[in-house]
Design a protein around this motif. Sequence first.
Motif, PDB file in Angstrom:
ATOM      1  N   THR A  37       0.562  -1.155  -0.065  1.00  0.00           N
ATOM      2  CA  THR A  37      -0.085  -0.023   0.264  1.00  0.00           C
ATOM      3  C   THR A  37       0.850   1.451   0.078  1.00  0.00           C
ATOM      4  OG1 THR A  37      -1.588  -0.986   1.333  1.00  0.00           O
ATOM      5  CG2 THR A  37      -2.040   1.359   1.313  1.00  0.00           C
ATOM      6  N   ALA A  38       2.046   1.460   0.555  1.00  0.00           N
ATOM      7  CA  ALA A  38       2.498   2.696   0.578  1.00  0.00           C
ATOM      8  C   ALA A  38       3.194   2.336  -0.407  1.00  0.00           C
ATOM      9  CB  ALA A  38       4.348   2.197   2.185  1.00  0.00           C
ATOM     10  N   LEU A  39       3.662   1.268  -0.774  1.00  0.00           N
ATOM     11  CA  LEU A  39       4.991   1.757  -2.786  1.00  0.00           C
ATOM     12  C   LEU A  39       3.590   1.982  -3.208  1.00  0.00           C
ATOM     13  CD1 LEU A  39       6.945  -1.879  -2.536  1.00  0.00           C
ATOM     14  CD2 LEU A  39       7.712   0.958  -2.449  1.00  0.00           C
ATOM     15  N   GLY A  40       2.231   2.152  -3.157  1.00  0.00           N
ATOM     16  CA  GLY A  40       1.632   1.961  -4.120  1.00  0.00           C
ATOM     17  C   GLY A  40       1.196   3.619  -4.445  1.00  0.00           C
ATOM     18  N   THR A  41       1.120   4.049  -3.369  1.00  0.00           N
ATOM     19  CA  THR A  41       0.524   5.428  -2.806  1.00  0.00           C
ATOM     20  C   THR A  41       1.923   6.500  -2.765  1.00  0.00           C
ATOM     21  OG1 THR A  41       0.788   5.240  -0.475  1.00  0.00           O
ATOM     22  CG2 THR A  41      -1.073   4.855  -1.459  1.00  0.00           C
ATOM     23  N   ARG A  42       3.495   5.349  -2.704  1.00  0.00           N
ATOM     24  CA  ARG A  42       4.218   6.722  -2.513  1.00  0.00           C
ATOM     25  C   ARG A  42       4.633   7.366  -1.495  1.00  0.00           C
ATOM     26  NH1 ARG A  42       5.975   8.865  -9.416  1.00  0.00           N
ATOM     27  NH2 ARG A  42       6.593   6.481  -9.846  1.00  0.00           N
ATOM     28  N   ASP A  43       4.144   6.773  -0.754  1.00  0.00           N
ATOM     29  CA  ASP A  43       4.182   6.945   0.601  1.00  0.00           C
ATOM     30  C   ASP A  43       5.761   6.044   1.317  1.00  0.00           C
ATOM     31  OD1 ASP A  43       4.082   8.158   3.096  1.00  0.00           O
ATOM     32  OD2 ASP A  43       2.492   7.100   3.486  1.00  0.00           O
ATOM     33  N   ILE A  44       6.449   7.499   0.681  1.00  0.00           N
ATOM     34  CA  ILE A  44       8.198   6.979   1.541  1.00  0.00           C
ATOM     35  C   ILE A  44       8.020   7.059   2.955  1.00  0.00           C
ATOM     36  CG2 ILE A  44      10.304   7.488   0.976  1.00  0.00           C
ATOM     37  CD1 ILE A  44       8.591   6.201  -1.472  1.00  0.00           C
ATOM     38  N   GLY A  45       7.556   7.781   3.607  1.00  0.00           N
ATOM     39  CA  GLY A  45       7.546   7.736   4.873  1.00  0.00           C
ATOM     40  C   GLY A  45       7.170   6.914   5.247  1.00  0.00           C
TER      41      GLY A  45
END
Length: 484
Positions: free
Chosen positions: A31-39
């Motif tokens: 999910t983090a990768l798919g939304t580019r939520d690098i934090g």
Amino acid sequence: MGNHVTTPGAAVLLDHLRIPDDLWSHENMRTALGTRDIGAVFRLLARHTGASQTRIGAAVGLEQGYISRIIAGRKVTSIDVLERIADGCGMPDEARMTLGLAPRRQAYRPVMASRPPGGQSDVPANRSWHDDVRAAAQLWKGDVNRRDMLRQAAFGSAGYTLPALRWFTAATPQPVAQEGRRTVGQPDIDTIREVTATYRRLDNQYGGGHARDNVVRYLHHEVTPLVTEGRYEPATGSRLLAAVAELTQLAGWQAYDMAEHGRAQRYLTHALDLARAADDAGLGAEILAAMSHQVTYLGHTAAGVDLARAARQTAQRAGLTVLTAEALVMEAHAHAAARDERACATALHRAEQALDRADRSSDPQWLGYFDEAYLSAKFGHCFHALGQHQQAERFAVRSLRMDERYVRGKAFNLALLATIHARRGEADRASAIGAQALTLTTQLRSARAVRYLRDLQTHLTAHRHRPAVRHFITRVDAALGRRR
């Protein structure tokens, strides 16, 4: 490096993060990768590996403070930064594609140094020259736009390990040819080389900070359209990339001179990749030598030796004996900084022998600085580092019989000679020579020149009761600002 590509430096870099293989398939991570939520990606890495922000930053080549801001919610949108994070974390192709990046044919992982001896080596994937061009263009664009990522780029000597592995292990470069909107010919390449020669002359005369911004803007506004939109056949394409690699190396050298070491590392790394794509072994050796110069200056002597040896092997492959001499001098300096007198003496002797048999008639223009005065200066630095002050003074004096156009080099050599006198207790003489170095340094924008003067100032502090020394220290503070 060289014959043994698994270096101590590689182990330092590649042991930063030990990421469980299945972490990339966790739902939260996807999910983090798919939304580019690098934090969120960094928080998950920290939770599952126990890594601190500093260790994560070291793996991906970003300052801890920048990592902290990302974790706190700062968005990462630059493809160049996302590529750096993916490479530093050793993301498998599936994770890379979820992040919106192109897959690698064989992703390399930060845990490769921990594989058992004799196991399959996980060297960096073979990148196409298109990948190298796109990555370099992203760097130039980000630099022109003064992106925070570049200002926060962390330097790590082990960060040169993977580019050097690519240099030695990558497959034969692909033909550099493409069908673009505009024809690129020899006049375009000649223009880049003339621009490089002009800015190199300005760099030597006024320091790295004088024209670096102009070099970067030229790369972004003029060179990027040529390499990304141009139409050229293989022979022209190789010459084009070699010219671009040389100018990119100069931009890195200028950043190094201004003590912007993380930024310099990025430029030198991309320059090496472009030289590899152009199949220019001579330029590759020069870039590897520049990397050695930087890491030794920063005190990473083992990496300095490794990179110098890599430069020497590459120079021998290119058949450029004078470059072999240069690489041996870089190796000697790294040995001297590590206080290895015997290894230093061996490398210096071999450098002299190589230079004696070198044919200088066909030297590339970027090697014009390497002459007897430059060699003497490096000898002086070596003997100075080893505490052999009499020998150091002899070579430092000889180094001043130099081409007066190299103003920055003369400032360095004067500062070296003054520091040698200071170390010998000859404070008044050191102050007089230091004053000459100061006069030149005030004409420069060079953090290295300032550092050498500050080091001299430190050596002379114990003699401050002497009027000549007190006057010199006062002049330095007036010209450069009082030391904090």
